[in-house]
Scaffold this active site. Structure first.
Site, mmCIF file in Angstrom:
data_model
loop_
_atom_site.group_PDB
_atom_site.id
_atom_site.type_symbol
_atom_site.label_atom_id
_atom_site.label_comp_id
_atom_site.label_asym_id
_atom_site.label_seq_id
_atom_site.Cartn_x
_atom_site.Cartn_y
_atom_site.Cartn_z
ATOM 1 N N GLU A 1 2.242 -5.537 10.521
ATOM 2 C CA GLU A 1 1.833 -4.135 10.637
ATOM 3 C C GLU A 1 2.827 -3.448 11.567
ATOM 4 O O GLU A 1 2.983 -3.837 12.721
ATOM 5 C CB GLU A 1 0.419 -4.045 11.202
ATOM 6 C CG GLU A 1 -0.644 -4.763 10.381
ATOM 7 C CD GLU A 1 -1.097 -3.965 9.172
ATOM 8 O OE1 GLU A 1 -0.769 -2.756 9.102
ATOM 9 O OE2 GLU A 1 -1.780 -4.539 8.299
ATOM 10 N N HIS B 1 0.870 -1.168 0.000
ATOM 11 C CA HIS B 1 0.000 0.000 0.000
ATOM 12 C C HIS B 1 0.912 1.224 0.000
ATOM 13 O O HIS B 1 1.714 1.404 0.917
ATOM 14 C CB HIS B 1 -0.925 -0.001 1.220
ATOM 15 C CG HIS B 1 -1.951 -1.090 1.177
ATOM 16 N ND1 HIS B 1 -2.366 -1.785 2.296
ATOM 17 C CD2 HIS B 1 -2.654 -1.611 0.133
ATOM 18 C CE1 HIS B 1 -3.280 -2.673 1.945
ATOM 19 N NE2 HIS B 1 -3.464 -2.592 0.643
ATOM 20 N N HIS C 1 3.435 -3.891 6.262
ATOM 21 C CA HIS C 1 2.358 -2.911 6.122
ATOM 22 C C HIS C 1 2.439 -1.876 7.248
ATOM 23 O O HIS C 1 3.363 -1.884 8.056
ATOM 24 C CB HIS C 1 1.002 -3.615 6.174
ATOM 25 C CG HIS C 1 0.634 -4.327 4.911
ATOM 26 N ND1 HIS C 1 -0.402 -3.925 4.101
ATOM 27 C CD2 HIS C 1 1.170 -5.421 4.315
ATOM 28 C CE1 HIS C 1 -0.498 -4.740 3.064
ATOM 29 N NE2 HIS C 1 0.452 -5.660 3.177
ATOM 30 N N GLU D 1 1.649 3.381 3.031
ATOM 31 C CA GLU D 1 2.188 2.724 4.226
ATOM 32 C C GLU D 1 3.700 2.646 4.038
ATOM 33 O O GLU D 1 4.231 1.701 3.458
ATOM 34 C CB GLU D 1 1.538 1.359 4.413
ATOM 35 C CG GLU D 1 0.033 1.487 4.660
ATOM 36 C CD GLU D 1 -0.706 0.159 4.682
ATOM 37 O OE1 GLU D 1 -0.036 -0.897 4.712
ATOM 38 O OE2 GLU D 1 -1.955 0.185 4.667
#
EC number: 3.4.17.10
Length: 476
Positions: free
Chosen positions: A342, A114, A248, A117
């Protein structure tokens, strides 16, 4: 693939030599920092790592700098281009770059899927710089990793999205602009939905791995797949990856398969057959990150539901269902086990925080990389010592097989325990072996398979010997 990457590298190197470290005019894009800004970056390094955001020209420059510093253990190549034509660059670190050494496992890190990100993109640039620096210093851990592992690092799978996000002012960088690729496609919802296939196969019977076998042409012809998605699919199909992580941002957790729920509900623990080792792999990352593993860490946002988080890890489906994700695609289309990490509550945090993110994640990145040397590894050969490619390695009680690579080498990640492994291949007699697997290192288990034709010939010879013996005994 390698040829095009080689041409890019030569062009970049020529520009670096001519200008000291400046990039070619081709690399100068609208919105890119001026040359003076890049010189400032060169001065703002600490131990060979520049803790600043790298736009596309600077990303290329940073990778070439690592290559120039560590030419003996690195190479740069591209797996394809983004929708807007930017190269999807990879830097490889290995004691024999560009070559798959039989028995040596292949690892990959992917960042910036993404585009907004951004932390993962920068951490992977920092990681490449760190591995090069520490190798030259003689850091035993890093030297051993590079000598025993072929490491592939792709800092940005979505360079178009990053450029769009990075050009936004202030807080607009964070949550929306640049997430998708230049076509407006969310790359982490764009992979073939193999979860739905395997869930049907669980009920009705059918393959439990390599669900895209021999379907490369269909992938190329699928107009719904983004060019970035197609490029990564081919990459996964072409290299026998064993372990991977997809970086991410937006929370702090290590997420493991399955990402898509079986029932189709929004939240449901959806275990894969390798749930035990995946939990262990996720903890191998989270436990070395002091913020991620903190049980008292408040949610990133007031209304976030982190109830599925345990020790900084979560099952994907238990958190929220993601169809068409890259993580599950790896597991169900190849031998590669992948988790999604993440890294930060903010998706595009201020530049001055990048150093602290590196400090929080450096040990986790190395720890996770080391997990590739767990479980069982070995070779599948015939009785003459020839490698058997695409042999199936099955584990009793785990409904997910892996296959051998072209040299007959295989790797099977497993949690500690006692297992029965079976190697089989068309035209050969299967062999089962018992193995006790420690936490690490990987246990070597080789298989020598006898072909049906060899067995028939052997049985014929045994029959002839029996007939000869009976004839001599009975005098007829």
């Amino acid at each position: 693939m390698a040829g095009r990457g080689g041409r890019v590298l030569l062009a970049l190197c020529a520009a670096l030599v001519a200008g000291g470290w400046l990039l070619t005019a081709e690399a100068q894009e609208p919105g890119a920092p001026a040359a003076g800004m890049r010189r400032r970056r060169r001065l703002q390094q600490e131990d060979g790592i520049s803790f600043e955001y790298h736009r596309y020209p600077e990303l290329r420059e940073a990778l070439v700098s690592v290559w120039l510093q560590c030419t003996a253990i690195s190479r740069i190549y591209t797996v394809g281009r983004s929708f807007e034509g930017r190269e999807l660059l990879v830097i490889e670190l290995s004691d024999n770059p560009g070559v798959h050494e039989p028995g040596e496992p292949e690892f990959k890190y992917i960042g910036n899927m993404h585009g907004n990100e951004a932390v993962g993109r920068e951490l992977l640039i920092f990681l490449a710089q760190y591995l090069c620096n520490e190798y030259q210093k003689g850091n035993e851990t890093i030297v051993n990793l590079i000598h025993s592992t072929r490491i592939h690092i792709m800092p940005s799978l979505n360079p178009d999205g990053f450029e769009k996000a990075a050009s936004q002012p202030g807080e607009l960088k964070d949550w929306f602009v640049g997430r998708s690729n230049a076509q407006g496609i969310d790359l982490n919802r764009n992979f073939p939905d193999l979860d739905r296939i395997v869930y049907v196969n669980e009920k009705e019977g059918g393959p439990n791995n390599h669900l895209l076998k021999n379907l490369k042409k269909i992938v190329d012809q699928n107009s719904k797949l983004a060019p970035e998605t197609k490029a990564v699919i081919h990459w996964i199909m072409d290299i026998p990856f064993v372990l991977s992580a997809n970086l991410h941002g937006g929370d702090l957790v290590a997420n493991y398969p399955y990402d898509e729920t079986r029932s189709g509900t929004a939240h449901e623990y959806s275990s894969c057959p390798d749930d035990a080792i995946f939990q262990s792999l996720a903890r191998a990352y989270s436990s070395f990150n002091p913020v991620m593993s903190d049980p008292n860490r408040p949610p990133c946002r007031k209304n976030d539901d982190d109830s599925s988080f345990v020790d900084g890890t979560t099952n994907g489906g238990a958190w929220y269902s993601v169809p068409g994700g890259m993580q599950d695609f790896n597991y169900l289309s190849s031998n590669c086990f992948e988790i999604t990490v993440e890294l930060s509550c903010e998706k595009f945090p201020p530049e001055e925080t990048l150093k602290s993110y590196w400090e929080d994640n450096k040990n986790s990145l190395i720890s996770y990389l080391e997990q590739i040397h767990r479980g069982v590894k070995g070779f599948v050969r015939d009785l003459q010592g020839n490698p058997i490619a695409n042999a199936t390695i099955s584990v009793d009680g785990i409904d997910h097989d892996v296959t051998s690579a072209k040299d007959g080498d295989y790797w099977r990640l497993l949690a500690p325990g006692n297992y029965k492994l079976t190697a089989s291949a068309p035209g050969y007699l299967a062999i089962t072996k018992k193995v006790a697997v420690p936490f690490s290192p990987a246990v070597g288990v080789d298989f020598e398979l006898e072909s049906f034709s060899e067995r028939k010939e052997e049985e014929k010879e045994e029959l002839m010997e029996w007939w000869k013996m009976m004839s001599e005994t009975l005098n007829f």
